[in-house]
Design a protein around this motif. Structure first.
Motif, PDB file in Angstrom:
ATOM      1  N   ALA A  20      -3.630   3.469  -1.113  1.00  0.00           N
ATOM      2  CA  ALA A  20      -3.971   3.010  -2.457  1.00  0.00           C
ATOM      3  C   ALA A  20      -2.934   1.987  -2.902  1.00  0.00           C
ATOM      4  O   ALA A  20      -1.842   1.877  -2.325  1.00  0.00           O
ATOM      5  CB  ALA A  20      -4.022   4.175  -3.430  1.00  0.00           C
ATOM      6  N   GLN A  22     -12.904  15.999  -0.814  1.00  0.00           N
ATOM      7  CA  GLN A  22     -12.447  15.909  -2.204  1.00  0.00           C
ATOM      8  C   GLN A  22     -13.202  16.880  -3.104  1.00  0.00           C
ATOM      9  O   GLN A  22     -14.381  17.125  -2.914  1.00  0.00           O
ATOM     10  CB  GLN A  22     -12.661  14.490  -2.757  1.00  0.00           C
ATOM     11  N   GLN A  40       0.833  -1.200   0.000  1.00  0.00           N
ATOM     12  CA  GLN A  40       0.000   0.000   0.000  1.00  0.00           C
ATOM     13  C   GLN A  40       0.874   1.260   0.000  1.00  0.00           C
ATOM     14  O   GLN A  40       1.904   1.316   0.675  1.00  0.00           O
ATOM     15  CB  GLN A  40      -0.928   0.002   1.211  1.00  0.00           C
ATOM     16  N   ARG A  82      -7.661  17.891  -2.420  1.00  0.00           N
ATOM     17  CA  ARG A  82      -7.996  17.234  -1.163  1.00  0.00           C
ATOM     18  C   ARG A  82      -8.087  18.285  -0.059  1.00  0.00           C
ATOM     19  O   ARG A  82      -7.267  19.206   0.007  1.00  0.00           O
ATOM     20  CB  ARG A  82      -6.942  16.183  -0.790  1.00  0.00           C
ATOM     21  N   ARG A 140      -5.620   2.677  -6.924  1.00  0.00           N
ATOM     22  CA  ARG A 140      -6.941   2.221  -6.482  1.00  0.00           C
ATOM     23  C   ARG A 140      -7.009   2.264  -4.955  1.00  0.00           C
ATOM     24  O   ARG A 140      -6.163   1.689  -4.273  1.00  0.00           O
ATOM     25  CB  ARG A 140      -7.189   0.793  -6.976  1.00  0.00           C
ATOM     26  N   PRO A 141      -8.023   2.949  -4.383  1.00  0.00           N
ATOM     27  CA  PRO A 141      -8.126   3.014  -2.918  1.00  0.00           C
ATOM     28  C   PRO A 141      -8.292   1.635  -2.288  1.00  0.00           C
ATOM     29  O   PRO A 141      -8.971   0.758  -2.844  1.00  0.00           O
ATOM     30  CB  PRO A 141      -9.387   3.859  -2.690  1.00  0.00           C
ATOM     31  N   PRO A 184     -11.060   0.678   2.602  1.00  0.00           N
ATOM     32  CA  PRO A 184     -12.078   1.731   2.666  1.00  0.00           C
ATOM     33  C   PRO A 184     -12.849   1.759   3.983  1.00  0.00           C
ATOM     34  O   PRO A 184     -13.529   2.747   4.265  1.00  0.00           O
ATOM     35  CB  PRO A 184     -13.008   1.387   1.498  1.00  0.00           C
ATOM     36  N   SER A 203     -14.168   5.494   7.656  1.00  0.00           N
ATOM     37  CA  SER A 203     -13.275   5.334   6.508  1.00  0.00           C
ATOM     38  C   SER A 203     -12.311   6.513   6.445  1.00  0.00           C
ATOM     39  O   SER A 203     -12.307   7.376   7.323  1.00  0.00           O
ATOM     40  CB  SER A 203     -14.084   5.209   5.219  1.00  0.00           C
ATOM     41  N   ALA A 204     -11.507   6.561   5.394  1.00  0.00           N
ATOM     42  CA  ALA A 204     -10.418   7.538   5.293  1.00  0.00           C
ATOM     43  C   ALA A 204     -10.906   8.972   5.459  1.00  0.00           C
ATOM     44  O   ALA A 204     -11.994   9.341   5.018  1.00  0.00           O
ATOM     45  CB  ALA A 204      -9.706   7.379   3.960  1.00  0.00           C
ATOM     46  N   ASN A 245      -4.347   8.347   3.557  1.00  0.00           N
ATOM     47  CA  ASN A 245      -5.176   7.616   2.601  1.00  0.00           C
ATOM     48  C   ASN A 245      -4.305   6.576   1.918  1.00  0.00           C
ATOM     49  O   ASN A 245      -3.139   6.848   1.605  1.00  0.00           O
ATOM     50  CB  ASN A 245      -5.774   8.557   1.550  1.00  0.00           C
TER      51      ASN A 245
END
Length: 424
Positions: free
Chosen positions: A210, A249, A188, A254, A216-217, A220, A244-245, A208
């Motif tokens: 990905a 957005q 990650q 961000r 890709r996240p 979640p 979640s994160a 966060n």
């Protein structure tokens, strides 16, 4: 006194992207001029366009809450060619205006008050790798650029670059690279959103996660927060599975969702984007704590009747202003979020800002809210009116009309500044 930054790469980029500026000396028709007494003033930025060029007018006024009309001829107004998109402050010493450029070099300016109370554009700068998020702690303002290829000890690896502005050293910028490959383990890659003061010259930032070339996240249904030192090195990692994160957005931009109350406790908010089972809500890291508070969870989505949050600001004590998405149960990074609420975190009391504020259906746009003196300030544009600042009382969640500006189409930024004895 104009203290231009000495970083040659930043100045070279600024030569291509700088926001040109000049002073507007036409002062006719305005009241409440800049005076010579050393007192705090409020910063306002208005924008207009002739169809091809955008102009930004920055000014320092004595009062945002008074229902008065001023214009771009206001005494001491500074006119810039170009626009800014995000606004940062560390107390009332300096205000940073930055133009988000989707990963490209991001130009910006530093505004301060002189010893006599006149607004000055002190520094121009360019963040050569752009930025994704900004915030402040201690005597620093920080901008984070994520997804960068590092040099030095981690040459060629993925990481984030933190630009640290030192307000105690003529706003000098230092860059710190942080390795984000395997930041919480495995394959990650981390990115950072938001900055909040964690005390002892450290700061909190949301993590966060990905994977893969498409970023890709992952994870979640978990939230991560890192405590970092002033050189952007990890001190402690916080994790919880109730949210979640964290991070608002808008397209690739961000927005931080971490903020402190007046006692130094840190509230961590989450919108609940994407394929998560978690609701829009908030958790708590108490001052100097080594973990999230197991006993605190605020389901903001439920309290609001199904709406999700995007941005957050502390107003006073443990009252927070929330920017909310306009449609219940619907949230993406491009839909509108122009309604507001006040929450008291200790009692989990949620109140919509309705009385005295334009209805969502009437709004053309809103600016970047600002909080000071126990109040929240939101600029709004409605058809056939001048852009206007509305003042929000957190105890009642009611608004009243404040200052307006003619000759502009919006008021995207506000702030508060104190006179600096070393600026003439």
């Amino acid at each position: 006194m104009n203290r231009l930054l000495k970083n040659k790469s930043l100045l070279a980029a600024f030569a291509m992207l700088a926001l040109a500026s000049c002073s507007n000396d036409n002062n006719s028709g305005d009241t409440d001029p800049v005076d010579s007494t050393a007192k705090d003033k409020y910063f306002l930025a208005g924008t207009s366009s002739d169809g091809t060029t955008t102009f930004t007018y920055t000014m320092a006024v004595n009062d945002l809450a008074k229902d008065t009309l001023i214009s771009t001829n206001y005494p001491g107004t500074i006119e810039n060619i170009g626009s800014y998109t995000q606004w940062g402050y560390s107390g009332t010493k300096a205000l940073f205006a930055i133009s988000y450029q989707q990963g490209n070099p991001a130009p910006g300016s530093v505004f301060q008050l002189s010893s006599s109370g006149a607004l000055k554009k002190i520094d121009d700068f360019v963040l050569d790798k752009g930025f994704n998020s900004i915030g402040s702690f201690s005597n620093y303002l920080v901008a984070a650029a994520n997804g960068e290829t590092l040099t030095g000890a981690n040459d060629g690896k993925k990481g984030s670059v933190f630009y640290s502005f030192d307000l105690n050293n003529n706003n000098a910028i230092t860059q710190y690279g942080t390795l984000t490959e395997g930041f919480v383990g495995g394959d990650q890659i981390g990115s950072f959103v938001g900055i909040a003061d964690a005390g002892n010259n450290t700061f909190f930032t949301a993590v966060n996660l990905a994977v893969g070339p498409s970023a890709r996240p992952v994870n979640p249904d978990s939230i991560y927060v890192a405590k970092m030192d002033a050189q952007a090195k990890l001190v402690r990692l916080y994790k919880d599975d109730r949210l979640s994160a964290s991070g608002g957005q808008f397209r690739s931009a961000r927005y931080g969702q971490i903020a402190n109350d007046s006692d130094g406790n840190t509230y961590v908010f989450s919108t609940g984007y994407g394929a998560t089972t978690k609701k829009s809500g908030a958790l708590l890291i108490r001052k100097d704590a080594a973990a999230f508070d197991d006993s605190y969870y605020f389901n903001i989505e439920e309290a609001s009747g199904g709406y999700k949050l995007r941005k957050v600001w502390n107003i006073t004590s443990d009252y927070f202003l929330l920017e909310m998405y306009n449609t219940a149960g619907v949230v993406t990074s491009t839909v509108a979020a122009t309604q507001y609420a006040v929450v008291r975190m200790s009692t989990k009391d949620f109140k919509w800002v309705r009385e005295g504020f334009p209805a969502v259906s009437e709004l053309t746009s809103t600016g970047w809210p600002f909080t000071a003196d126990g109040k929240a300030y939101i600029s709004a544009v409605t058809p056939n009116t001048n852009p206007t600042v509305y003042v929000i009382d957190p105890l009642t969640a009611t608004a009243k009309k404040g200052i307006s500006i003619s000759g502009v189409s919006a008021i995207p930024g506000m702030g508060k500044l104190s006179p600096q004895s070393d600026i003439n």
